[in-house]
Design a protein around this motif. Structure first.
Motif, short mmCIF file in Angstrom:
data_model
loop_
_atom_site.label_atom_id
_atom_site.label_comp_id
_atom_site.label_asym_id
_atom_site.label_seq_id
_atom_site.Cartn_x
_atom_site.Cartn_y
_atom_site.Cartn_z
N HIS A 1 69.16 16.12 -5.39
CA HIS A 1 70.27 15.11 -5.49
C HIS A 1 69.97 13.81 -5.93
CE1 HIS A 1 74.57 14.21 -4.96
NE2 HIS A 1 74.38 13.26 -4.08
N SER B 1 71.14 8.53 0.68
CA SER B 1 71.74 9.63 -0.25
C SER B 1 73.21 9.45 -0.21
CB SER B 1 71.33 10.92 -0.11
OG SER B 1 71.75 11.87 -1.17
N TYR C 1 67.73 6.78 -10.00
CA TYR C 1 69.17 6.26 -9.89
C TYR C 1 69.26 4.97 -10.79
CZ TYR C 1 66.64 3.47 -6.70
OH TYR C 1 65.76 2.30 -6.11
N ARG D 1 77.49 9.61 3.49
CA ARG D 1 76.30 9.03 3.00
C ARG D 1 75.11 9.90 4.10
NH1 ARG D 1 76.75 3.08 4.52
NH2 ARG D 1 77.42 3.98 6.11
N ALA E 1 68.44 12.31 3.88
CA ALA E 1 68.24 11.94 2.41
C ALA E 1 67.15 12.17 1.58
CB ALA E 1 68.93 10.40 2.52
N GLN F 1 67.11 15.37 0.01
CA GLN F 1 68.04 15.58 -0.96
C GLN F 1 67.48 14.85 -2.35
OE1 GLN F 1 72.14 15.24 -0.31
NE2 GLN F 1 71.66 15.00 1.93
N GLN F 2 66.37 14.40 -2.16
CA GLN F 2 65.72 13.27 -3.07
C GLN F 2 65.56 14.20 -4.53
OE1 GLN F 2 62.46 10.96 -1.94
NE2 GLN F 2 63.11 9.26 -3.37
N ASN G 1 71.67 10.35 -7.22
CA ASN G 1 72.58 9.36 -6.14
C ASN G 1 71.66 9.23 -4.64
OD1 ASN G 1 75.27 9.12 -7.37
ND2 ASN G 1 75.11 11.34 -7.46
N THR G 2 70.34 9.46 -4.96
CA THR G 2 69.68 9.11 -3.73
C THR G 2 68.92 7.92 -3.97
OG1 THR G 2 69.52 11.35 -3.42
CG2 THR G 2 67.77 9.94 -2.37
#
Length: 738
Positions: free
Chosen positions: A61, A42, A91, A48, A54, A57-58, A64-65
């Motif tokens: 966010h 992420s 993404y 990062r 990460a 945050q999937q 951007n992950t």
């Protein structure tokens, strides 16, 4: 690429790393499963995050992950597979200059474009860091499992998840008028719930619910599914299971009857229908004794041990194989036809090298490709193009012999490793190369002085000498152009970029750690000021400190939300100026009585010994009086010191700094022991018994010397002693002596 097991220096520590990873991952999760789900990166405004952070945050966010990127390796952007996958990603995928797949994200407030190789390198860098932290040693090599345990690239657990997602997308569109694919966050949540549902159906055959709150437009959605319905949805996938099994039996030249046991591992093998199909194919019950999720990781770890020169393993025999046949194609010198040769057949042993010989007058080109493009799970069958340079004809105009070594190395990578041209050069006899000399010597008949053949023929005219030929192998440069290979300049740029991102991540981590330290300090002291620390701070300071803690907390969530590291360091120091003395008073109040008690016990111990000495106790009568006076003096001085500081401390309140600290008392105990212990533990001197003098009747031997002689003369005739009347007889006579 399913998972990786690292091999560091010394490599033998792979076991420790593997075991630690297992222990840290105990619970419902699994090692391989976790690494698969943790293959997520992420990108944020300052750094990062990789792995679990990460993954968390999937959804929030999503744009951007990056996840599910490993299957993009070796594919062009216009590949139909890429275009299909592109629709379901959170993404953006964009084409690179070389036609490859690029991943576009926002990082550090700017738009960045990363290749799939860069994204994968970020994950491997994180795995390397994790391994080094566990091993406390640098990691130099790794073993990577490619494709994991899936039947084929398109028959894994994710493909079964997709069937469920497609079903519920259609159902929600009809039932709720919601298009889940229009919002990536909703789609990601649906993927998560479908994966959970799939796992539940493996152990339950009844209807199971699927519920998602606030799915889209503040609407809750629900659905249900049972195992039978799921198998109907996945009928197309289930039919494909037998294809790789037939292929397996064909390649191994085995019949089903030749297989004595079947062990299955991997995510998809948990599905009952998959198990049934495999069992039906082999006609026997299947076994699941291995940990399905650790199997790949364990295999990687064992391979690390096998490859390690520093680690001994039991006798083993492992032969890797070339999965897809590889051929070479080339143009003839003066013909339009092309030459084709399969250098490595399917399942050929690897690593392996072969030498091919070409007759050429100039540079020539070889192109490597997979012989069976349909059998390769990628649309690109080309491996690379190799140009053998600096080839020239012989001086007599004849074609030169060019030896080309082709190789599949330990990593399964095909390449043309070396090329050399054979030159024949006339030379004088004394300039013969050692290699040519050896060839000539090997061709000579064995010398035999008794035969006429070796006699010098003086009556015949001399024969004309033929010029000697020296054979020289000239190494030739090879220009290699592999498909999707990174150029040196591009690779260096990637390495530099990764280095900068690693440094930025480190700086951001230090900044966050400093911020978290302030936050933790605020929470810790606010709780303890109303608890164990309350008695150790005066009322006025108590109120002021509580107010400062509240102000600091407000600052953290307002203007202090995004400050430089030093701002948090300064804020922590400000709090510690007040908090540390309070904490010290509490700790001292806990430790000081224990130290005083220990000191008092030591004083009593040494005082009693001194009293016993004065009372002429025989246990201590060997100690010099002057030495014992030192003990008494030390005891008196320390006792006086202890009484004084205890009286002074008793006059202090708990919210005041202590007169004496536990460490000072500990030091006094040590000083007391150093002075007294050597004196009171002096051993009594040993009193040796006097040696008997020699008498006219014979020697009286000291006991020790007698014992020594007995040992030295074990089995010999006993020495003569007093009272032996007949020394020459074998049997001694016992007599009573006055």
């Amino acid at each position: 690429m399913a998972t990786a097991a690292v091999l560091g220096g010394p490599a033998a520590h792979w076991v420790e790393s593997f075991q630690k990873a297992r222990e840290e991952g105990s619970g419902s999760g699994t090692w391989r499963g976790r690494w698969r789900r943790r293959s997520v990166i992420s990108f944020g405004s300052k750094n990062r995050t990789i792995g679990v952070a990460a993954k968390n945050q999937q959804i929030t966010h999503a744009n951007n992950t990056v996840s599910n990127f490993k299957r993009f390796h070796g594919r062009a952007f216009n590949d139909p597979f890429i275009q299909k996958e592109k629709e379901n990603l959170s993404y953006d995928l964009v084409p690179l200059k070389n036609g490859g797949v690029g991943i576009k994200v926002m990082y550090m407030g700017e738009e960045h474009l990363f290749s799939v190789e860069q994204i994968t390198a970020m994950l491997l860098t994180k795995l390397k860091e994790t391994a080094e932290n566990s091993l406390k040693k640098p990691v130099t090599d790794c073993v990577i499992s490619v494709l994991g345990t899936a039947f084929d690239p398109f028959l894994g657990g994710k493909n079964f998840d997709e069937k469920l997602v497609e079903h519920f997308c259609a159902e929600f569109k009809t039932k709720y008028k919601l298009d889940a694919k229009s919002k990536i966050r909703a789609l990601l949540r649906l993927y998560q719930e479908c994966e959970k549902l799939k796992k539940l159906m493996s152990s339950n055959s009844t209807d199971l619910p699927l519920n998602i709150e606030c799915f889209m437009n503040d609407k809750d959605v629900s659905g249900k599914m049972n195992r039978s319905q799921f198998e109907e949805l996945c009928a197309e996938l289930l039919q494909k299971i037998e294809v790789p099994l037939y292929s397996l039996m064909e390649q191994t030249h085995l019949k089903v009857e030749d297989v004595s046991a079947v062990e299955i591992v991997g995510g998809a093998t948990r599905i009952p229908a998959v198990k049934e199909r495999i069992a039906k194919f082999f006609g026997k019950d299947i076994s699941t004794t291995l940990n399905a999720d650790e199997a790949v990781a364990r295999g990687c770890a064992l391979q690390c041990a096998i490859l390690s020169p520093a680690f001994k393993v039991r006798e083993f025999s492992v032969t890797d194989a070339v999965p897809f046949p590889i051929s070479l194609i080339w143009n003839h010198d003066s013909e339009d036809t092309e030459g084709v040769h399969e250098v490595f057949s399917r399942n050929h042993a690897a690593p392996f090298s072969k030498v091919l010989t070409f007759l050429r007058r100039g540079p020539f080109e070889l192109e490597a490709f997979y012989s069976d493009p349909q059998g390769v799970p990628y649309p690109e069958a080309k491996i690379g193009r190799f140009v053998v340079q600096n080839v020239s004809a012989q001086k007599d105009g004849e074609k030169s012999r060019v030896k080309v070594k082709v190789r599949v190395n330990t990593h399964g990578i095909f390449t043309i490793s070396t090329a050399s041209m054979v030159e024949k050069v006339p030379t004088e006899e004394n300039e013969m190369s050692s290699e040519a000399d050896m060839e000539c010597l090997n061709q000579r008949p064995p010398e035999n002085p008794d035969t006429d053949a070796n006699e010098k023929k003086v009556d015949q005219p001399p024969e004309a000498k033929k010029p000697k030929i020296k054979v020289v192998n000239v190494e030739l440069p090879i220009e290699a152009n592999l498909v999707w290979q990174l150029g040196k300049d591009l690779l260096n740029m990637y390495i530099e970029t990764e280095g900068k991102m690693i440094m930025q991540d480190k700086l951001e981590k230090e900044r966050n750690d400093a911020k978290n330290a302030v936050e933790e300090y605020v929470y810790e002291f606010r709780d303890k000021l109303c608890g164990p620390y309350e008695k150790f701070i005066c009322e006025q300071d108590h109120q002021n400190f509580l107010r400062l803690l509240t102000e600091t907390e407000d600052w953290l969530y307002e203007e202090g939300e995004d400050q430089a590291k030093q701002a948090y360091v300064d804020k922590l120091e400000e709090l510690m100026k007040i908090g540390t003395p309070v904490k010290v008073r509490f700790q001292e109040a806990e430790e000081r009585p224990k130290m005083f008690e220990e000191l008092g016990q030591r004083l009593q111990h040494y005082a009693k010994i001194a009293a016993d000495f004065r009372n002429k106790d025989e246990k201590y009568n060997h100690i010099d009086e002057s030495e014992m006076k030192k003990v008494e003096k030390s005891v008196n001085e320390v006792m006086e010191w202890m009484n004084n500081v205890m009286n002074a401390q008793a006059k202090k309140s708990l919210d005041q700094d202590p007169v004496v600290r536990a460490q000072e008392i500990k030091t006094k105990i040590k000083e007391l022991n150093n002075t007294c212990e050597p004196v009171v533990t002096q051993p009594k001197p040993k009193i040796e018994s006097p040696k008997l003098e020699r008498t006219p009747n014979g020697p009286n031997i000291d006991k020790k010397e007698e014992d020594l002689e007995d040992k030295n003369n074990f089995g010999a005739e006993p020495p003569h002693q007093n009272g032996e009347c007949y020394p020459n007889e074998k049997n001694s006579v016992n007599m009573d002596l006055d």
